[in-house]
Design a protein around this motif. Structure first.
Motif, PDB file in Angstrom:
ATOM      1  N   ILE A  29      71.176   7.740  16.879  1.00 53.32           N
ATOM      2  CA  ILE A  29      70.935   9.043  17.620  1.00 53.32           C
ATOM      3  C   ILE A  29      70.676  10.169  16.559  1.00 53.32           C
ATOM      4  N   SER A  30      71.197  10.217  15.513  1.00 51.12           N
ATOM      5  CA  SER A  30      70.893  11.180  14.627  1.00 51.12           C
ATOM      6  C   SER A  30      69.549  11.049  13.955  1.00 51.12           C
ATOM      7  N   THR A  31      68.930   9.822  13.954  1.00 55.71           N
ATOM      8  CA  THR A  31      67.493   9.467  13.552  1.00 55.71           C
ATOM      9  C   THR A  31      66.589   9.835  14.735  1.00 55.71           C
ATOM     10  N   PHE A  32      66.935   9.518  16.046  1.00 58.89           N
ATOM     11  CA  PHE A  32      66.136  10.112  17.012  1.00 58.89           C
ATOM     12  C   PHE A  32      65.690  11.429  16.904  1.00 58.89           C
ATOM     13  N   ILE A  33      66.963  12.255  16.832  1.00 54.94           N
ATOM     14  CA  ILE A  33      66.767  13.560  16.992  1.00 54.94           C
ATOM     15  C   ILE A  33      66.477  14.442  15.809  1.00 54.94           C
ATOM     16  N   GLY A  34      67.092  13.976  14.614  1.00 56.63           N
ATOM     17  CA  GLY A  34      66.678  14.370  13.392  1.00 56.63           C
ATOM     18  C   GLY A  34      65.311  14.396  12.901  1.00 56.63           C
ATOM     19  N   THR A  35      64.663  13.043  13.031  1.00 52.05           N
ATOM     20  CA  THR A  35      63.174  12.881  12.882  1.00 52.05           C
ATOM     21  C   THR A  35      62.268  13.833  13.834  1.00 52.05           C
ATOM     22  N   PHE A  36      62.552  14.156  14.888  1.00 55.69           N
ATOM     23  CA  PHE A  36      62.042  14.990  15.700  1.00 55.69           C
ATOM     24  C   PHE A  36      62.081  16.375  15.178  1.00 55.69           C
ATOM     25  N   ILE A  37      63.079  16.873  14.866  1.00 50.70           N
ATOM     26  CA  ILE A  37      63.332  18.292  14.403  1.00 50.70           C
ATOM     27  C   ILE A  37      62.729  18.484  12.965  1.00 50.70           C
ATOM     28  N   LEU A  38      63.004  17.533  12.053  1.00 50.09           N
ATOM     29  CA  LEU A  38      62.439  17.610  10.587  1.00 50.09           C
ATOM     30  C   LEU A  38      60.744  17.635  10.778  1.00 50.09           C
ATOM     31  N   CYS A  39      60.243  16.778  11.455  1.00 53.88           N
ATOM     32  CA  CYS A  39      58.703  16.687  11.589  1.00 53.88           C
ATOM     33  C   CYS A  39      57.859  17.789  12.378  1.00 53.88           C
ATOM     34  N   PHE A  40      58.623  18.286  13.440  1.00 49.28           N
ATOM     35  CA  PHE A  40      57.800  19.520  14.301  1.00 49.28           C
ATOM     36  C   PHE A  40      58.251  20.729  14.166  1.00 49.28           C
ATOM     37  N   ALA A  41      59.595  20.891  13.797  1.00 50.87           N
ATOM     38  CA  ALA A  41      60.161  22.214  13.732  1.00 50.87           C
ATOM     39  C   ALA A  41      59.524  23.235  12.753  1.00 50.87           C
ATOM     40  N   PRO A  42      59.220  22.646  11.555  1.00 55.16           N
ATOM     41  CA  PRO A  42      58.603  23.542  10.351  1.00 55.16           C
ATOM     42  C   PRO A  42      57.269  24.024  10.855  1.00 55.16           C
ATOM     43  N   TYR A  43      56.435  23.208  11.599  1.00 54.16           N
ATOM     44  CA  TYR A  43      55.071  23.652  12.123  1.00 54.16           C
ATOM     45  C   TYR A  43      55.167  24.543  13.044  1.00 54.16           C
ATOM     46  N   VAL A  44      56.117  24.399  14.112  1.00 56.62           N
ATOM     47  CA  VAL A  44      56.312  25.233  15.279  1.00 56.62           C
ATOM     48  C   VAL A  44      56.929  26.554  14.763  1.00 56.62           C
ATOM     49  N   ILE A  45      57.606  26.574  13.893  1.00 54.93           N
ATOM     50  CA  ILE A  45      58.325  27.819  13.334  1.00 54.93           C
ATOM     51  C   ILE A  45      57.196  28.484  12.476  1.00 54.93           C
ATOM     52  N   THR A  46      56.298  27.808  11.950  1.00 52.84           N
ATOM     53  CA  THR A  46      55.374  28.524  11.097  1.00 52.84           C
ATOM     54  C   THR A  46      54.257  29.198  12.007  1.00 52.84           C
ATOM     55  N   ARG A  47      53.930  28.487  13.158  1.00 47.12           N
ATOM     56  CA  ARG A  47      52.975  28.966  14.241  1.00 47.12           C
ATOM     57  C   ARG A  47      53.689  30.293  14.733  1.00 47.12           C
ATOM     58  N   LEU A  48      55.046  30.435  14.900  1.00 47.57           N
ATOM     59  CA  LEU A  48      55.436  31.429  15.707  1.00 47.57           C
ATOM     60  C   LEU A  48      55.795  32.668  14.623  1.00 47.57           C
ATOM     61  N   VAL A  49      56.092  32.269  13.298  1.00 46.55           N
ATOM     62  CA  VAL A  49      56.241  33.431  12.480  1.00 46.55           C
ATOM     63  C   VAL A  49      54.713  33.980  11.862  1.00 46.55           C
ATOM     64  N   GLU A  50      53.665  33.104  12.044  1.00 45.30           N
ATOM     65  CA  GLU A  50      52.285  33.590  11.800  1.00 45.30           C
ATOM     66  C   GLU A  50      52.086  34.761  12.793  1.00 45.30           C
ATOM     67  N   LEU A  51      52.314  34.398  13.948  1.00 42.63           N
ATOM     68  CA  LEU A  51      52.042  35.596  14.930  1.00 42.63           C
ATOM     69  C   LEU A  51      52.634  36.795  14.804  1.00 42.63           C
ATOM     70  N   THR A  52      53.600  37.017  14.220  1.00 43.05           N
ATOM     71  CA  THR A  52      54.400  38.170  13.891  1.00 43.05           C
ATOM     72  C   THR A  52      53.818  39.039  12.750  1.00 43.05           C
ATOM     73  N   SER A  53      53.236  38.524  11.791  1.00 48.95           N
ATOM     74  CA  SER A  53      52.375  39.037  10.564  1.00 48.95           C
ATOM     75  C   SER A  53      53.421  39.755   9.800  1.00 48.95           C
ATOM     76  N   ILE A  54      54.556  39.437  10.017  1.00 52.40           N
ATOM     77  CA  ILE A  54      55.748  40.132   9.068  1.00 52.40           C
ATOM     78  C   ILE A  54      55.925  39.477   7.743  1.00 52.40           C
ATOM     79  N   VAL A  55      55.808  38.001   7.757  1.00 53.20           N
ATOM     80  CA  VAL A  55      55.835  37.297   6.495  1.00 53.20           C
ATOM     81  C   VAL A  55      54.681  36.731   6.264  1.00 53.20           C
ATOM     82  N   PRO A  56      54.143  36.866   5.204  1.00 52.24           N
ATOM     83  CA  PRO A  56      52.665  36.066   4.705  1.00 52.24           C
ATOM     84  C   PRO A  56      53.138  34.783   4.334  1.00 52.24           C
TER      85      PRO A  56
END
Length: 337
Positions: free
Chosen positions: A243-270
């Motif tokens: 179960i840690s593998t199922f949830i962990g791979t999902f977060i590890l692979c997708f979370a950085p991209y999603v967070i980057t897309r959301l941070v990009e919209l704020t224009s606060i952090v280059p």
């Protein structure tokens, strides 16, 4: 190209090769084994595998071309089509993983009612919903011209170049990720944690029976007792690791991209373009890990591959023996003449 771009290009090439090979292997197993095709989760795995293959064949090579050339690969219409597919395939993959978790939850928590609750008809309805859900966002994005080449990710994806629409595009992006990534993550956590709870409950029952048996068997050899206790410890850890593998791979692979897309919209952090491509590669790496996490490491798929290999080896041995016999007969005829 600098050294970073060379490394990123090499990483994308490795992802393409491994993803193509592993997903093709899953597809071969599905087509070869009637037992896999009969199972309801096979439909979800097939849908996930097809999405990963299309992503590997179409989107990943264009990202590689974007990294190498530093500009949009192909014309605008082609890039819009690729961006449409990228948005659709990513969402469909996430929802397919959520569907697999729901299937496991029903199978473990409601085992007696599984065949009545999860039939082929029910799986087809779930897949229909995932397709409708997944296609709705790229349709809206295409109608508003929010698809195109994004230099930060070197990809054809969701993108808006008009500053006047920045707020609307930000709201759309937030809703999109909330109803794709966040929704799938909530479903994964809820279902798999319920499965883990049931698995631990059964482990405790088995542990009680094991300890009672060990107490009754006074004359049991210490090595046998130690093996029983070791198997008891492994049993406790097995469900947690899966179960840690199922949830962990999902977060590890997708979370950085999603967070980057959301941070990009704020224009606060280059955001560095290198990090943008790395986060995109992490999202692509889910297509590499899925075949191993959900299919190839399971016993049924291993057995199918053994059957395929044995069949190929048996056929080749039969062919080689037939050729040997034929050449032997030809030599006998030549000697008699």
């Amino acid at each position: 190209m600098n050294i970073w771009e060379v490394i990123l290009a090499f990483l994308v090439v490795v992802l393409i090769l491994v993803s193509l090979l592993s997903n093709v292997l899953v597809l071969i197993c599905f087509l070869y084994s009637a037992d896999i095709r009969k199972q309801v989760p096979g439909l979800f795995i097939l849908n996930l595998t097809v999405c990963n293959l299309v992503m590997t064949v179409l989107n990943m090579p264009l990202t590689l071309a974007g990294i190498v050339s530093q500009h949009q690969p192909g014309g605008d219409q082609f890039c819009h089509l690729v961006g449409f597919l990228e948005t659709f395939l990513t969402t469909n993959s996430m929802l397919s993983m959520a569907a697999l978790s729901i299937d496991r939850w029903i199978a473990v928590v409601f085992p007696l009612n599984y065949h009545s609750k999860m039939r082929y008809k029910d799986a087809a309805l779930i897949l229909s919903y995932t397709w409708l859900h997944s296609v709705s966002f790229p349709i809206v994005a295409a109608s508003l011209s929010w698809l195109g080449f994004h230099p930060l990710y070197a990809s054809c994806t969701l993108s808006s170049k008009r500053s006047a629409e920045r707020t609307q595009f930000g709201i759309f992006t937030g809703v999109f990720h909330a109803l794709s990534f966040l929704l799938s993550l909530v479903v994964l956590c809820f279902t798999y944690l319920k499965v883990l709870k049931v698995a631990r409950f059964h482990c405790k029952r088995i542990d009680v029976i094991t300890m009672q048996t060990l107490v009754l068997l006074v004359d049991i050899h210490p090595s046998v007792r130690e093996r029983c206790l070791e198997e008891q410890r492994r049993r406790r850890q097995r469900a947690t690791k899966k179960i840690s593998t199922f949830i962990g791979t999902f977060i590890l692979c997708f979370a950085p991209y999603v967070i980057t897309r959301l941070v990009e919209l704020t224009s606060i952090v280059p955001i560095s373009s290198h990090w943008g491509v790395i986060s995109k590669c992490l999202a692509y790496s889910k297509a590499v890990s899925d075949p191993f996490v959900y299919s190839l490491l399971r016993h049924q798929y291993k057995k199918t591959w053994k059957d395929i290999i044995n069949k190929i080896l048996k056929r080749s041995s039969i062919n080689s023996s037939a050729l040997t016999r034929e050449s032997h007969n030809r030599n006998i005829l030549q000697t008699t003449e």
